[in-house]
Design an enzyme around this catalytic site. Structure first.
Site, PDB file in Angstrom:
ATOM      1  CG  ASP A   9      94.045  59.491  31.514  1.00 53.29           C
ATOM      2  OD1 ASP A   9      94.267  58.705  30.573  1.00 53.29           O
ATOM      3  OD2 ASP A   9      93.144  59.322  32.354  1.00 53.29           O
ATOM      4  CE  LYS A  21      93.762  55.798  30.679  1.00 52.17           C
ATOM      5  NZ  LYS A  21      92.566  56.559  30.293  1.00 52.17           N
ATOM      6  CD  GLU A  24      88.669  59.246  27.721  1.00 52.89           C
ATOM      7  OE1 GLU A  24      87.625  59.603  27.119  1.00 52.89           O
ATOM      8  OE2 GLU A  24      88.813  59.366  28.949  1.00 52.89           O
ATOM      9  CD  GLU A  37      85.961  53.948  32.090  1.00 46.81           C
ATOM     10  OE1 GLU A  37      86.972  54.509  31.626  1.00 46.81           O
ATOM     11  OE2 GLU A  37      85.301  54.399  33.045  1.00 46.81           O
ATOM     12  CG  ASP A  82      90.859  62.061  32.380  1.00 44.31           C
ATOM     13  OD1 ASP A  82      90.539  60.929  32.805  1.00 44.31           O
ATOM     14  OD2 ASP A  82      90.513  62.493  31.260  1.00 44.31           O
ATOM     15  CB  SER A  83      89.518  59.268  37.476  1.00 42.12           C
ATOM     16  OG  SER A  83      90.813  58.762  37.755  1.00 42.12           O
TER      17      SER A  83
END
Ligand code: KIV
Length: 267
Positions: free
Chosen positions: A84, A112, A114, A181, A45-46
Site C-alpha cells: 500500500d 495499491k 486509494e 471497500e 496500511d491497515s
C-alpha cells in the site's frame, strides 16, 4: 514468474476462479499464507491499526511500510506481494512513482493506492515504469478524517455511477485489479459486472466481486478489540494466545494469586 506476469495472471482471473487475497505484515504469516495458496498478499496500511496500534491509517509512514514489505518479501511468496502507498506519499505523479520505486526496492511486486479520477496521472506514471498497480475505490480509509468516519459507499445510483467512473478511469490508466471497500452489495455487483478487470471486495457482501480480501487479524481473530461487522473470523487466535500465556504463567510458577486481575491497566 515476474511481477508483471503475476499481475497479468491476476487480471485474467476476471470471470474465472475467485481471487483469494489477505493482508500480511511479516515473514511468518506471509510464509504460512503462501503455503496455503493465497493469491495475493497485501502489505496493507491497515498495519497502522492492527500492528502498530494507531487509531487509523493516516499515521502510517513510508518507512513503516518499507519495513513490513521487506519482511513479507523475505518469505519469497509465490503470491503477488502488493504494498500500500501510505497517505501523502503519492500527491503527484512524480511523488507516486518515487514512492512506488522505493516499495519495489523493498520487495513489493505491485502497489495499491486509494482513489479514482484524481489518481489517473499517478497510476499512469507508475505503470509506465513497469510497476503493476491495484486501485482502491469505495470507502477509502486514508480519507477517514476528511470524511469524518467510515461510511458505506454506493448507496445511491449517483454514488454507484461515480465509483464506476473512477474504476473506468483507473482501468484506462492501467490498473490490474481494483479493491472495492465497503460498497453496498448491489453497487459492488453492478461495478464488477461493468468493468473488465477483477474487483476484490472487502465489506461488500458475499459473491459480489471477482474475489475477496480480508485483513488477516480479522480472519484469525487476533485483534479482538475491534472487529468490523463484516469480518468472518475462522479462528480465535487471541483466545489461544491468552490461554497459552496463562499456562506459561502457571508453568513458571508465576500465576497471579486468586482474585488478582490478570489484565494490566493501559497507558
Ligand atoms: O490496508 C488494508 O488492509 C487494505 C484492505 C482493507 C484492502 O487496504
Amino acid at each position: 514468474m515476474t511481477s508483471l506476469e503475476k499481475a497479468s495472471a491476476l487480471r485474467r482471473r476476471k470471470g474465472g476462479r475467485p481471487i483469494a487475497a489477505l493482508t500480511a505484515y511479516d515473514y511468518s504469516i506471509a510464509r504460512l499464507l503462501d503455503e496455503v495458496g493465497i493469491d495475493l498478499l497485501l502489505v496493507g496500511d491497515s498495519l497502522g491499526m492492527v500492528v502498530l496500534g494507531f487509531p487509523d491509517t493516516t499515521h502510517v509512514t513510508l518507512e513503516h511500510m518499507l519495513h513490513h514489505v521487506a519482511a513479507v518479501a523475505r518469505a519469497k511468496p509465490r503470491a503477488l506481494v502488493v504494498g500500500d502507498l501510505p497517505i501523502d506519499t503519492y500527491r503527484t505523479p512524480a511523488e507516486a512513482l518515487e514512492t512506488a520505486r522505493r516499495m519495489v526496492a523493498a520487495g513489493a511486486e505491485a502497489v495499491k493506492l486509494e482513489g479514482g479520477l484524481r489518481q489517473v496521472g499517478q497510476v499512469q506514471a507508475i505503470v509506465a515504469a513497469g510497476i503493476p498497480v491495484i486501485g482502491h475505490l469505495g470507502m477509502l480509509p486514508q480519507r477517514v478524517l476528511a470524511e469524518g468516519g467510515y461510511r458505506k459507499k454506493g448507496r445511491t445510483p449517483e454514488q454507484s455511477e461515480a465509483i464506476l467512473a473512477g474504476a473506468r478511469a483507473l482501468i484506462d490508466a492501467g490498473v490490474a485489479a481494483i479493491v472495492l471497500e465497503s460498497v453496498v452489495p448491489d453497487a459492488a455487483r453492478f461495478v464488477s459486472s461493468e468493468i473488465e478487470v477483477p474487483t476484490i471486495g472487502i465489506g461488500c457482501g458475499n459473491g459480489t466481486c471477482d474475489g475477496e480480501i480480508a485483513v488477516i487479524t480479522d480472519l484469525v481473530g487476533s485483534f479482538p478489540w475491534f472487529v468490523p461487522p463484516f469480518a468472518r473470523p475462522e479462528a480465535d487466535t487471541a483466545g489461544q494466545i491468552r490461554e497459552a500465556a496463562a499456562r506459561y504463567l502457571a508453568r513458571v510458577g508465576s500465576a497471579p494469586a486468586p482474585g488478582c486481575s490478570q489484565s494490566r491497566p493501559r497507558g
